[in-house]
Design a protein around this motif. Structure first.
Motif, PDB file in Angstrom:
ATOM      1  N   GLY A 102     -22.905 -27.524  16.006  1.00  0.00           N
ATOM      2  CA  GLY A 102     -23.180 -28.867  15.519  1.00  0.00           C
ATOM      3  C   GLY A 102     -24.388 -28.909  14.599  1.00  0.00           C
ATOM      4  N   THR A 103     -24.493 -29.982  13.839  1.00  0.00           N
ATOM      5  CA  THR A 103     -25.609 -30.101  12.902  1.00  0.00           C
ATOM      6  C   THR A 103     -26.952 -30.195  13.629  1.00  0.00           C
ATOM      7  N   GLU A 104     -26.955 -30.788  14.836  1.00  0.00           N
ATOM      8  CA  GLU A 104     -28.204 -30.892  15.587  1.00  0.00           C
ATOM      9  C   GLU A 104     -28.745 -29.514  15.932  1.00  0.00           C
ATOM     10  N   GLU A 105     -27.861 -28.599  16.293  1.00  0.00           N
ATOM     11  CA  GLU A 105     -28.280 -27.237  16.609  1.00  0.00           C
ATOM     12  C   GLU A 105     -28.776 -26.520  15.361  1.00  0.00           C
ATOM     13  N   ILE A 106     -28.141 -26.772  14.239  1.00  0.00           N
ATOM     14  CA  ILE A 106     -28.539 -26.124  12.994  1.00  0.00           C
ATOM     15  C   ILE A 106     -29.940 -26.559  12.579  1.00  0.00           C
ATOM     16  N   VAL A 107     -30.198 -27.865  12.618  1.00  0.00           N
ATOM     17  CA  VAL A 107     -31.524 -28.328  12.183  1.00  0.00           C
ATOM     18  C   VAL A 107     -32.604 -27.855  13.153  1.00  0.00           C
ATOM     19  N   ARG A 108     -32.259 -27.768  14.426  1.00  0.00           N
ATOM     20  CA  ARG A 108     -33.227 -27.270  15.406  1.00  0.00           C
ATOM     21  C   ARG A 108     -33.553 -25.803  15.126  1.00  0.00           C
ATOM     22  N   ALA A 109     -32.527 -25.013  14.855  1.00  0.00           N
ATOM     23  CA  ALA A 109     -32.739 -23.590  14.570  1.00  0.00           C
ATOM     24  C   ALA A 109     -33.506 -23.390  13.265  1.00  0.00           C
ATOM     25  N   ALA A 110     -33.290 -24.297  12.315  1.00  0.00           N
ATOM     26  CA  ALA A 110     -33.969 -24.186  11.019  1.00  0.00           C
ATOM     27  C   ALA A 110     -35.383 -24.758  11.052  1.00  0.00           C
ATOM     28  N   GLY A 111     -35.688 -25.526  12.103  1.00  0.00           N
ATOM     29  CA  GLY A 111     -37.012 -26.133  12.203  1.00  0.00           C
ATOM     30  C   GLY A 111     -37.217 -27.280  11.240  1.00  0.00           C
ATOM     31  N   VAL A 112     -36.128 -28.031  10.953  1.00  0.00           N
ATOM     32  CA  VAL A 112     -36.230 -29.176  10.060  1.00  0.00           C
ATOM     33  C   VAL A 112     -35.577 -30.389  10.744  1.00  0.00           C
ATOM     34  N   THR A 113     -35.606 -31.523  10.079  1.00  0.00           N
ATOM     35  CA  THR A 113     -35.009 -32.736  10.631  1.00  0.00           C
ATOM     36  C   THR A 113     -33.597 -32.941  10.079  1.00  0.00           C
ATOM     37  N   ARG A 114     -32.845 -33.845  10.726  1.00  0.00           N
ATOM     38  CA  ARG A 114     -31.512 -34.173  10.218  1.00  0.00           C
ATOM     39  C   ARG A 114     -31.605 -34.815   8.834  1.00  0.00           C
ATOM     40  N   GLY A 115     -32.680 -35.542   8.604  1.00  0.00           N
ATOM     41  CA  GLY A 115     -32.871 -36.150   7.290  1.00  0.00           C
ATOM     42  C   GLY A 115     -32.966 -35.108   6.193  1.00  0.00           C
ATOM     43  N   VAL A 116     -33.635 -34.000   6.501  1.00  0.00           N
ATOM     44  CA  VAL A 116     -33.748 -32.907   5.529  1.00  0.00           C
ATOM     45  C   VAL A 116     -32.377 -32.318   5.245  1.00  0.00           C
ATOM     46  N   LEU A 117     -31.582 -32.121   6.304  1.00  0.00           N
ATOM     47  CA  LEU A 117     -30.235 -31.565   6.123  1.00  0.00           C
ATOM     48  C   LEU A 117     -29.421 -32.447   5.180  1.00  0.00           C
ATOM     49  N   TYR A 118     -29.434 -33.764   5.434  1.00  0.00           N
ATOM     50  CA  TYR A 118     -28.603 -34.656   4.624  1.00  0.00           C
ATOM     51  C   TYR A 118     -29.213 -34.965   3.261  1.00  0.00           C
TER      52      TYR A 118
END
Length: 203
Positions: A36-52
């Motif tokens: 999931g995207t939540e796991e990805i942003v956690r692993a990357a050390g960024v926020t969901r806002g950064v992803l989107y």
């Protein structure tokens, strides 16, 4: 209703790199659907806002992972082929074998061959990887033109036919229960096909 305007290209950023690296690792470990995207942003050390900010959605991020892999595969294809050939005319035969070996590697097979068509659709996947095989085949076949083994006018049809053969071999390796056995079978078939082409051209 969707806008017809293309989204502006995102500037390269460290956060974008972190997301691609994290997604690549997680997708390779467990597959696209299981991450999931939540796991990805956690692993990357960024926020969901950064992803989107960087990507439209998870599928867009996955596409970016494959786009990152393509030049890596291309560089390996070139380097490993050049290290093994004794003559320029060997490019096609040796390069096809090298490419299938790369395709059979676990990360490439899972992300590029298995998940790629499933996530992007077969047509989208073919369009994404087409430049890789086209560039390789154009380079290799041009050596055969230079040596008089094939005509310049033969190249477009041969590129299309051989690209199709490589795509089918890739999909066969992806679907096989024993990827290494499938790779060996497709490699042998391609080797015979290319050897026959070169013998026939030399008559």
């Amino acid at each position: 209703m969707t806008s017809s305007r293309a989204a502006p290209a995102k500037k390269p950023s460290r956060n974008r790199e972190k997301l691609i690296e994290a997604a690549r690792r997680l997708f390779a470990e467990r597959g696209y659907a299981q991450v999931g995207t939540e796991e990805i942003v956690r692993a990357a050390g960024v926020t969901r806002g950064v992803l989107y900010h960087q990507f439209t959605d998870k599928r867009d991020l996955f596409r970016a992972v494959l786009e990152r892999m393509l030049p890596e595969i291309g560089e390996r294809l070139y380097t490993e082929t050049m290290a093994r050939i004794g003559h320029d005319r060997d490019d096609l035969q040796v390069g096809a074998q090298v490419l299938l070996r790369i395709y059979a590697e676990p990360e490439v097979r899972r992300l590029f061959l298995m998940e790629g068509p499933a996530v992007l659709g077969l047509a989208g996947w073919k369009a994404l990887q087409a430049p890789l095989s086209t560039l390789f085949l154009d380079h290799a076949l041009r050596h055969l033109v230079e040596e008089g083994l094939i005509g310049e006018g033969d190249m477009p049809a041969l590129i299309e036919l051989l690209s199709g053969a490589l795509q089918q071999a890739a999909l066969g390796i992806a679907a096989a229960e024993d990827p290494e056995a499938a790779r060996a079978a497709y490699a042998a078939g391609l080797d015979r096909l290319i050897a026959g082409l070169m013998r026939g051209a030399g008559k």
